[in-house]
Each structure stands twice: as structure tokens, then as C-alpha cells.
Motif scaffolding. Structure first.
Motif, short mmCIF file in Angstrom:
data_model
loop_
_atom_site.label_atom_id
_atom_site.label_comp_id
_atom_site.label_asym_id
_atom_site.label_seq_id
_atom_site.Cartn_x
_atom_site.Cartn_y
_atom_site.Cartn_z
N ALA A 1 26.97 37.48 37.38
CA ALA A 1 27.70 36.65 36.68
C ALA A 1 29.38 38.16 36.25
O ALA A 1 29.88 37.43 36.52
N CYS B 1 30.41 39.85 37.45
CA CYS B 1 31.28 40.51 38.61
C CYS B 1 32.56 40.19 38.94
O CYS B 1 33.32 40.32 39.05
N ARG B 2 32.45 38.28 38.85
CA ARG B 2 32.86 37.19 38.70
C ARG B 2 34.94 37.87 38.35
O ARG B 2 35.33 38.14 39.20
N ASP B 3 34.37 38.68 37.14
CA ASP B 3 35.99 38.77 36.09
C ASP B 3 36.75 39.75 36.45
O ASP B 3 37.49 40.90 36.60
N ASP C 1 33.46 36.74 45.47
CA ASP C 1 32.69 35.98 46.19
C ASP C 1 31.55 37.07 45.17
O ASP C 1 31.26 37.73 45.49
N VAL C 2 31.17 35.95 44.43
CA VAL C 2 29.73 36.27 44.15
C VAL C 2 28.58 34.91 44.22
O VAL C 2 28.75 34.26 44.00
N ARG C 3 27.41 35.25 45.23
CA ARG C 3 26.63 33.93 45.60
C ARG C 3 25.54 34.58 45.64
O ARG C 3 24.65 35.67 45.47
N VAL D 1 26.92 40.77 46.20
CA VAL D 1 28.89 40.49 45.38
C VAL D 1 29.71 40.85 47.06
O VAL D 1 29.93 41.92 47.34
#
Ligand SMILES: *Cc1c(COP(=O)(O)O)cnc(C)c1O
Length: 412
Positions: free
Chosen positions: A335, A337-339, A345-347, A355
């Protein structure tokens, strides 16, 4: 200077030397100079129970002493018979006929031969082409390569050596479904089958889609009388959180390919499993109607023993539940990584964490960075991804995710 090994996907002139590995234990690769790298790749999705599981070692050792190999033409053996019966029992619908192949790519070749052979037997010998999707990856042999996304794979380098297939976007929504149906309408007289990696497209970009997409493909195959091939070489054996990705849906393909984790990463083997309808097309009084395929090392007893032992572990240990639970762990771990700058995208799905970034300017430098951080990851394209052993404990999942966060934080 001269390197006797020609390495995979590798510009031999400029690539950094590969990491020399001298052992693998549990969840770690051991380098020749004694470092331990946490394996975030499970050796290309295959080592689903970790390295050196005693149950697998015991089964393969026993088989090695008894009979490492016999040809499979006119001969059979218990490990193959048992494995085929167990796979059939676990697979949905009427996927009742297991053909053994040597690798994932060969399993795809066999699926292509089954599908075009099916139509020839039905008097439609022009139906020899295949519909595959954007971002697809189905293997490296020339037939399998032809199914890969032509714009984002290695097609261009081979030009006319590669068969021309039909490609279109996945039917994810109304618009793409229209394009998909129009593509079928346009080519339907020459198409043998539609080929899809269920729920997760792997090496073509680590992209996910939902069960509805598979339902649309199955419905279109029924409506236009096309065969459906499910390539579960990467997704099979728990990876997406169910035993097979297709198990998350009520879709039954006509042909299914399994590989990678089939032998739990012990040795190479794959299978192409046909439904009754496909199998019946080859059932005849004429020898010439038979499926003409039979690799030298078909149904290798050691590989079958490893696969049977792996299935034992899926029965005695909560492996699929572990893979399913890993999704939340990966989500939490990745999570942050999102910022971070450059992250697109992170999925996560099952035991797959991705990532996607704007670009990886120097993949080799990034790989080396991960080695320095004590983990083995092999980013490619615009994806940093992990597909660890399915039984990786929580604290090690955390360690993997932290390495990814750290690498991105400090600039890839
Ligand atoms: C890896 C892979 C293949 C090819 O399998 P090999 O054993 O490498 O030949 C085919 N399809 C998918 C979806 C894969 O991930």
C-alpha cells in the motif's frame, strides 16, 4: 571472455553476469558466496511449497531408485495414471482427458493441434487460426508465440516466421465486448479457438480481469461455435486464491493447459487437458484420426512423482487458503507504494503482488538493488512484481513488500 551459456531474454554483450546460486532452502536462494536471498519469484511461479519440501524430495527419490524414466509410447506407469486421474477429479466439468507435455509452451502447441484437429475432423479444415488477447503471453515456441500480443512481445523480431493470429482487447466492458464480437464475426470462418489466461495475464504485463470477462468469452464461444482454451500455466495450483483461476467462475473451457507449479518447481512438465467434445473428435476407427504428438520425455515418472507429491500437499496442507489469504498481506505491505512518485498502479490477487510504475530506466540496476536488499525479484517491462511460494509466512511477506517499497522510495 567467452561465455559457454547463452542465457534467456538476455543481451549477452551488455548484461550483468547472472547471480551464481548454489542452493535453495525453504523460501531462500543461497548464493555461492553464502548470502541468502528471500525468493519473491518462486522460480517463475513454480515453487509453490517452497524449496526442498521433504515430502516431494522423498517421493522423487523413491521414484529415482525405482525408475527415473521409460518411454510413454505403448508403455504406461502408475505415477502417470494416478496423476491424470487426480487432475481430472480436480478439474471442472468434463475436462477428462490428460495429455502430457514437456513444458508450458509445448502444452499450448498441443492445445493448438487439438483445436485445429477438432475442426478438421468436423469437415472445417480452414479453421486453423486462433483469437488471443492484447497483453497475452502463451509461451516462447513459435506456435505459442503467435498467440502472444504482437505489439508488446517479441513477434517483430521474427517477422514471417510467426503465424499470423487474430488479436483484440479483452471483453471487459460494453465497448471492448463489441470489438471482441465484431472480431469473431469477421474471422469466425477461419478461427479454431479463443485462447485466454484466466483472471491474470502474466508475462504480457501482469494485468487482471474479472470472472465476467471469462463468462463473456465462454458465451461468445458457445454462440459462434468456437473452442475455448484456458491457459492456466501460470494461474493453476492456487496462485490466484483458488485451485485453478477458473474455479472462481462457472466457466468450463474446452481445453485447459497446466504447467509451472504442476511439479512444484521440481522439474519440467505440463499437461493439456481436453473436454469430452474435443477428445471425441479424435475417437475413430481410423489410425489417421489420432492426435499425432508424443515427446520423448512424455509423462516422465520423476516429474509425475513430484506432481503427485505436490497434489498430496495441496490436500494435507491449507495451501490454497494460504494463497488466498496472502492477497490481504500483499495489499497491506505494498500500500505505501501508492503514494510514491512514478507509481501508476498497485494490484494484488491471491499470491500475486504487482507495482506498475511509469518506467524502469535500468532493470539490471534495480535487480541488483533487490539483491543488495536481500530479496530475489526480477522486474520486467513496467512491473515490479512478486509471485512467492504460496506458504510464505506473514513476516517474510512483509520483508518482501518492504524491499519493494524501499527500492521505489530511494528511486528506481
Ligand atoms: C510460462 C507460461 C507459458 C510457457 O510455459 P513454459 O514452461 O515456459 O514453456 C505459457 N503460458 C503462460 C500463461 C505462462 O505463464
Amino acid at each position: 571472455m567467452s561465455d559457454p551459456v547463452w542465457r534467456p531474454y538476455c543481451q549477452m554483450k551488455t548484461a550483468a553476469p547472472p547471480v551464481l546460486i548454489s542452493g535453495a532452502e525453504g523460501f531462500e536462494l543461497i548464493t555461492a558466496d553464502g548470502r541468502r536471498l528471500l525468493d519473491g519469484m518462486a522460480s517463475w511461479w513454480s515453487v509453490c511449497h517452497g524449496y526442498g519440501h521433504p515430502h516431494i524430495i522423498e517421493a522423487v527419490s523413491r521414484q529415482l531408485r525405482q525408475m527415473p524414466h521409460v518411454m510413454f509410447g505403448g508403455i504406461t506407469h502408475e505415477p502417470a495414471e494416478r496423476l491424470a486421474a487426480r487432475l481430472v477429479e480436480r478439474l471442472p466439468g468434463d475436462l477428462n482427458h490428460v495429455f502430457f507435455a514437456d513444458s508450458g509452451s509445448v502444452a499450448i502447441e498441443v492445445a493448438m493441434k487439438m483445436a485445429s484437429g477438432y475442426w478438421r475432423r468436423h469437415g472445417q479444415s480452414d479453421r486453423t487460426r486462433f483469437l488471443a488477447f492484447d497483453h497475452a503471453y502463451h509461451g516462447d515456441t513459435t506456435g505459442a508465440m503467435s498467440l502472444c500480443d504482437p505489439d508488446r512481445s517479441m513477434h517483430a523480431r521474427y517477422g514471417n516466421a510467426i503465424l499470423k493470429q487474430v488479436h483484440c482487447p479483452l471483453p471487459r466492458d460494453e465497448e471492448t465486448t463489441c470489438v471482441f464480437i465484431e472480431t469473431i464475426q469477421q474471422h469466425h470462418h477461419e478461427l479454431a479457438a479463443v485462447c485466454i489466461e484466466p483472471l491474470v495475464q502474466g508475462a504480457g504485463g501482469m494485468r487482471f480481469h474479472c470472472p465476467k470477462t471469462l463468462r463473456r468469452i465462454r458465451d461468445a464461444c458457445d454462440q459462434f461455435d468456437l473452442l475455448m482454451i484456458a491457459d492456466e500455466i501460470a494461474t493453476g495450483f492456487g496462485r490466484t486464491g483458488t485451485m485453478f483461476a477458473i474455479d472462481a467462475t462457472d466457466v468450463v473451457p474446452d481445453i485447459m493447459c497446466l504447467g509451472k507449479a504442476l511439479t512444484a518447481g521440481t522439474m519440467t512438465m505440463a499437461v493439456t487437458v481436453a473436454g469430452d467434445r474435443v477428445f471425441d473428435a479424435f475417437w475413430s476407427d481410423e489410425a489417421a484420426d489420432a492426435l499425432m504428438h508424443g515427446p520423448t520425455f512424455m509423462a516422465n515418472p520423476l516429474a509425475c512423482a513430484a506432481a503427485n507429491a505436490s497434489l498430496d500437499l495441496f490436500e494435507t496442507e491449507p495451501r490454497v487458503a494460504q494463497a488466498s489469504a496472502m492477497e490481504a498481506q500483499l495489499r497491506r505491505g505494498l500500500a505505501p507504494c501508492r503514494d510514491l512518485p512514478g507509481v501508476v498502479d498497485v494490484r494484488c490477487r491471491g499470491a500475486i503482488g504487482v507495482v506498475q510504475v511509469e518506467a524502469i530506466p535500468d532493470v539490471e540496476r534495480l535487480r541488483k538493488r533487490f539483491v543488495d536488499l536481500g530479496v530475489w525479484l526480477r522486474p520486467f517491462g513496467d512491473c515490479i512484481y512478486t509471485t512467492p511460494p504460496l506458504n510464505l509466512p506473514d513476516e517474510r511477506i512483509k520483508q518482501l513488500c518492504e524491499a519493494i517499497v524501499r527500492a521505489i522510495e530511494t528511486g528506481i
